[in-house]
Design an enzyme around this catalytic site. Sequence first.
Site, short mmCIF file in Angstrom:
data_model
loop_
_atom_site.label_atom_id
_atom_site.label_comp_id
_atom_site.label_asym_id
_atom_site.label_seq_id
_atom_site.Cartn_x
_atom_site.Cartn_y
_atom_site.Cartn_z
N ARG A 157 -50.32 36.73 19.02
CA ARG A 157 -50.43 37.46 17.76
C ARG A 157 -51.25 38.72 18.00
NH1 ARG A 157 -54.33 32.84 16.21
NH2 ARG A 157 -56.38 33.79 16.50
N ASP A 213 -4.64 -2.27 -3.88
CA ASP A 213 -5.56 -1.63 -4.82
C ASP A 213 -6.39 -2.67 -5.59
OD1 ASP A 213 -3.68 -2.71 -6.50
OD2 ASP A 213 -3.11 -0.82 -7.46
N ALA A 235 -48.95 23.22 10.00
CA ALA A 235 -48.12 23.63 8.87
C ALA A 235 -47.47 24.99 9.13
CB ALA A 235 -48.96 23.70 7.60
N GLY A 285 10.14 -0.48 -6.23
CA GLY A 285 9.56 -1.66 -6.85
C GLY A 285 8.94 -2.61 -5.85
N ARG A 296 -31.95 15.45 9.59
CA ARG A 296 -30.53 15.79 9.70
C ARG A 296 -29.91 15.10 10.91
NH1 ARG A 296 -30.39 22.10 9.58
NH2 ARG A 296 -28.17 21.69 9.94
N HIS A 327 -46.38 19.00 7.50
CA HIS A 327 -45.98 19.79 6.34
C HIS A 327 -45.28 21.08 6.73
CE1 HIS A 327 -50.41 18.74 6.25
NE2 HIS A 327 -50.36 19.65 7.20
N ALA A 352 0.82 -1.21 0.00
CA ALA A 352 0.00 0.00 0.00
C ALA A 352 0.86 1.25 0.00
CB ALA A 352 -0.93 0.00 1.22
#
Length: 458
Positions: free
Chosen positions: A439, A102, A379, A77, A332, A362, A9
Amino acid sequence: MNKFAIVLAAGKGTRMKSALPKVLHQVAGKSMLAHVLKSVSEVEIAKNVVIVGHEADRVIATLPKGTQFVKQVEQLGTGHAVRIAADLLANEEGATLVIAGDTPLITGETLGALFDYHFAQKATATILTAIAPNPTGYGRIIRDEKDSVEKIVEQKDANAFEKSITEINTGTYIFDNKSLFKALTEITTDNAQGEYYLTDVIEIFKKVGQTIAAHILDDFDESLGVNDRVALSQAEATMRKRINHEHMVNGVTLIDPATTYIDSEVTIGAETVIEANVTIKGNTFIGKNVLITNGSRIENSEIHSNCEVRNSTVEESRMSVGSNVGPYAHLRPGTVLSEEVHVGNFVEIKGSTLGKGTKAGHLTYIGNATVGEKVNFGAGTITANFDGKNKFNTEIDDFAFIGSNSTIIAPLHIGKNALTAAGSVVTEDVPDEAVEIGRGKQVNKLGRAKKMPHYRGQ
């Protein structure tokens, strides 16, 4: 008899045109060297030595714990590469496998058969050979009139007749260990490459009447040595076919194997159905009776039985029994879905745990949250968990109902059976069983629309 191995290797892999050492390029989610070491480990090796050279420290960092290695400072070699393992192996009694790092397609089964053949032939050296459709670039196996192996001739040193031979040297050998290291002291650099060829020991053995055997591979694909990106893609395609075939014979349905990409360390249970254009990577576990639909990508995740992943991405997450995501959802890293959780279209979840039966149907973002059982997210809900510098946590208890278009400003806690009104900006904790309204009050100004630019009359 003891079995030893030397894995080569050290090469740079110039034709890969990459800063990454050649043996660390991946095939089916694992480095070529890792594939070779896994196959070698399947034949009960007493001592395994990896020869490293180019970017040695990067290669060493990937080796399994306890693996012995030797650094080849100058790449002179293959003969030189093997010879520098002398301090670790030269005095051992047994047989030594020499294999290139390889060659990711070679199997433990093939290596086991090679050892068996070597011992049965009572050979000093056994070469793993193959019949190549196009032998260009390979060393050729030269046999005498009795069909015994006489020598190996490298492509650059071969004459016209020798180049016409289709039996090739795969670069994998087994040697009597002490005979190998003795012969390595006799090889020279008198060849077109000016290198120490490992293959020159074959002629040395032959001259003193020792037995040289050749074991021909049944599957030529296993002989593939990867020297450039073209060969890398060939290895990837062959490995993918193997992996997919194994899953299918074990009871997994692949609708279109040609477009299904499954890494080598993935586990999949029976009765699972995987549609076209699906990628499953890393150390992923998929249970029984799972549906994964077109276009999904799953990486380093656990997806337990009876789950569904519809056109979605799942990264470093866990889905418990009976949960489902998608279409177009994104789990994630750090996400945990408990049993029977539903995550619908255009929902993103990061670093959060959702309790049994919770639903986010959603257009929702949930980050750094601990959510109880049977919570409903309307949503457009988001947890605003980042202030530009720090991340903050949100806790939502069982049976809470989060109204559509709620913005939850972390850190805060929403109690059991609490409800947030649609459109709320939640900035404080919400007690158990409370209704939160965050709100502005609606005001209707009658007739005012007539003065607005949009007005078109009655």
